[in-house]
Design an enzyme around this catalytic site. Structure first.
Site, PDB file in Angstrom:
ATOM      1  N   HIS A 126       5.105   6.417  -1.385  1.00 36.05           N
ATOM      2  CA  HIS A 126       5.969   5.154  -1.587  1.00 36.05           C
ATOM      3  C   HIS A 126       5.282   4.257  -0.959  1.00 36.05           C
ATOM      4  O   HIS A 126       4.163   4.084  -0.468  1.00 36.05           O
ATOM      5  CB  HIS A 126       7.268   5.311  -0.959  1.00 36.05           C
ATOM      6  CG  HIS A 126       6.979   5.228   0.565  1.00 36.05           C
ATOM      7  ND1 HIS A 126       6.441   6.221   1.389  1.00 36.05           N
ATOM      8  CD2 HIS A 126       7.011   4.180   1.287  1.00 36.05           C
ATOM      9  CE1 HIS A 126       6.423   5.979   2.438  1.00 36.05           C
ATOM     10  NE2 HIS A 126       6.592   4.596   2.571  1.00 36.05           N
ATOM     11  N   HIS A 165       0.937  -1.442   0.084  1.00 33.01           N
ATOM     12  CA  HIS A 165      -0.057   0.095  -0.151  1.00 33.01           C
ATOM     13  C   HIS A 165       0.799   1.115  -0.135  1.00 33.01           C
ATOM     14  O   HIS A 165       1.929   1.142   0.281  1.00 33.01           O
ATOM     15  CB  HIS A 165      -0.976   0.057   1.360  1.00 33.01           C
ATOM     16  CG  HIS A 165      -0.129   0.086   2.566  1.00 33.01           C
ATOM     17  ND1 HIS A 165       0.273  -0.904   3.166  1.00 33.01           N
ATOM     18  CD2 HIS A 165       0.391   1.248   3.255  1.00 33.01           C
ATOM     19  CE1 HIS A 165       0.966  -0.612   4.243  1.00 33.01           C
ATOM     20  NE2 HIS A 165       1.237   0.739   4.302  1.00 33.01           N
TER      21      HIS A 165
HETATM   22  P1  A2P Z   1       5.003   2.998   5.198  1.00 34.03           P
HETATM   23  O1  A2P Z   1       3.932   3.711   4.751  1.00 34.03           O
HETATM   24  O2  A2P Z   1       6.350   3.586   4.970  1.00 34.03           O
HETATM   25  O3  A2P Z   1       4.851   1.440   4.805  1.00 34.03           O
HETATM   26  P2  A2P Z   1       3.034   0.396  11.528  1.00 34.03           P
HETATM   27  O4  A2P Z   1       2.768  -1.155  10.991  1.00 34.03           O
HETATM   28  O5  A2P Z   1       4.409   0.430  11.981  1.00 34.03           O
HETATM   29  O6  A2P Z   1       2.108   0.731  12.533  1.00 34.03           O
HETATM   30  O7  A2P Z   1       2.976   1.109  10.310  1.00 34.03           O
HETATM   31  C1  A2P Z   1       1.578   1.020   9.530  1.00 34.03           C
HETATM   32  C2  A2P Z   1       1.897   1.927   8.325  1.00 34.03           C
HETATM   33  O8  A2P Z   1       1.852   3.309   8.407  1.00 34.03           O
HETATM   34  C3  A2P Z   1       2.972   1.528   7.597  1.00 34.03           C
HETATM   35  O9  A2P Z   1       2.636   1.583   6.213  1.00 34.03           O
HETATM   36  C4  A2P Z   1       3.910   2.569   7.768  1.00 34.03           C
HETATM   37  O10 A2P Z   1       5.023   2.976   6.943  1.00 34.03           O
HETATM   38  C5  A2P Z   1       2.995   3.693   7.957  1.00 34.03           C
HETATM   39  N1  A2P Z   1       3.718   4.778   9.072  1.00 34.03           N
HETATM   40  C6  A2P Z   1       3.765   4.202  10.287  1.00 34.03           C
HETATM   41  N2  A2P Z   1       4.288   5.347  11.070  1.00 34.03           N
HETATM   42  C7  A2P Z   1       4.046   6.485  10.260  1.00 34.03           C
HETATM   43  C8  A2P Z   1       4.531   7.881  10.263  1.00 34.03           C
HETATM   44  N3  A2P Z   1       4.955   8.370  11.908  1.00 34.03           N
HETATM   45  N4  A2P Z   1       4.275   8.832   9.375  1.00 34.03           N
HETATM   46  C9  A2P Z   1       3.840   8.123   8.372  1.00 34.03           C
HETATM   47  N5  A2P Z   1       3.794   7.015   8.024  1.00 34.03           N
HETATM   48  C10 A2P Z   1       3.722   6.023   8.878  1.00 34.03           C
END
Ligand code: A2P
Length: 214
Positions: free
Chosen positions: A145, A69
């Site tokens: 991304h 995603h």
């Molecule tokens: P990404 O979008 O780079 O894949 P988690 O499993 O760590 O809770 O994260 C769930 C999703 O949210 C993942 O897709 C992750 O990164 C994104 N994510 C986690 N923390 C943040 C943040 N502080 N800012 C933006 N995106 C985040």
């Protein structure tokens, strides 16, 4: 917890349809497999292993992180700054559940993460939060991304930061070191284990704008 306390998701984003997830995973695996064997990569292997001699199997080095995603807004169930405002944005409400086509224009690898850069259209940028690029002076959408994998102990949030880091170098006028013309595109080295493959043909990825509660 009562329902009203969990009305906001962990995050909003575009979720790739399962058929295209398969295709993107295969493309990224092929890329890692080839990268591994390049002399240019081997020359900088110490960026990944700390030792020049050691070998690294990139396909094992990076662990998959679930359904592919592109996160738009990380809400952390409402605890993240701006979460409520984002969820109430009329564009977010209007386009929730709609189909989109994402354009994947580059693949990038660092010692921490592997990801795909997503180049957003003007319509898609309506769903992009204003604070995503943080304090950088990069244009909105730069951070967009798909996390394809993370090294042991690395959280997926790192992927977007790694992309911003590479784009900031480019913005500063650092061209990087052209490393190889691959079938998929041109590979450039930016130092400290940072590699970017600009795709010759962008990958079109159908995706649904929705949210994830976990
Ligand atoms: P990404 O979008 O780079 O894949 P988690 O499993 O760590 O809770 O994260 C769930 C999703 O949210 C993942 O897709 C992750 O990164 C994104 N994510 C986690 N923390 C943040 C943040 N502080 N800012 C933006 N995106 C985040």
């Amino acid at each position: 917890a009562p329902l009203e306390e969990v009305d906001l998701p962990l995050f909003f984003g575009w979720f790739l349809l399962s058929s295209v997830q398969e295709k993107v995973r295969c493309t990224s695996m092929d890329f890692l497999k080839t990268l591994d064997t390049l002399e240019a990569f081997k020359k900088h292997l110490a960026d990944f292993t700390g030792k020049a001699e050691k070998e690294v199997d990139l396909e094992q080095y990076f662990k998959p992180k679930g359904a592919l995603h592109c996160t738009t807004k990380f809400c952390n169930y409402g605890k993240a700054e701006g979460a409520k405002e984002y969820a109430e944005n009329p564009a977010v409400k209007a386009l929730y559940g709609s189909a989109f086509e994402l354009s994947l224009t580059a693949l990038f690898v660092t010692p921490r993460t592997v990801g795909a850069r997503v180049s957003l259209t003007d319509e898609q940028l309506q769903l992009w939060p204003a604070d995503a690029e943080q304090s950088s002076s990069l244009p909105p959408g730069s951070r967009a991304h798909i996390t394809l994998g993370c090294a042991e102990g690395v959280e997926p949030v790192q992927t977007g930061l790694d992309l911003l880091d590479i784009l900031a170098l480019q913005q500063d006028g650092q061209q990087g070191e052209p490393a190889e013309e691959m079938e998929l595109g041109s590979l450039t080295y930016y130092g400290e284990g940072r590699w970017l493959l600009s795709l010759r043909e962008p990958i079109g990825a159908p995706a649904c704008f929705s949210s994830f509660y976990g």
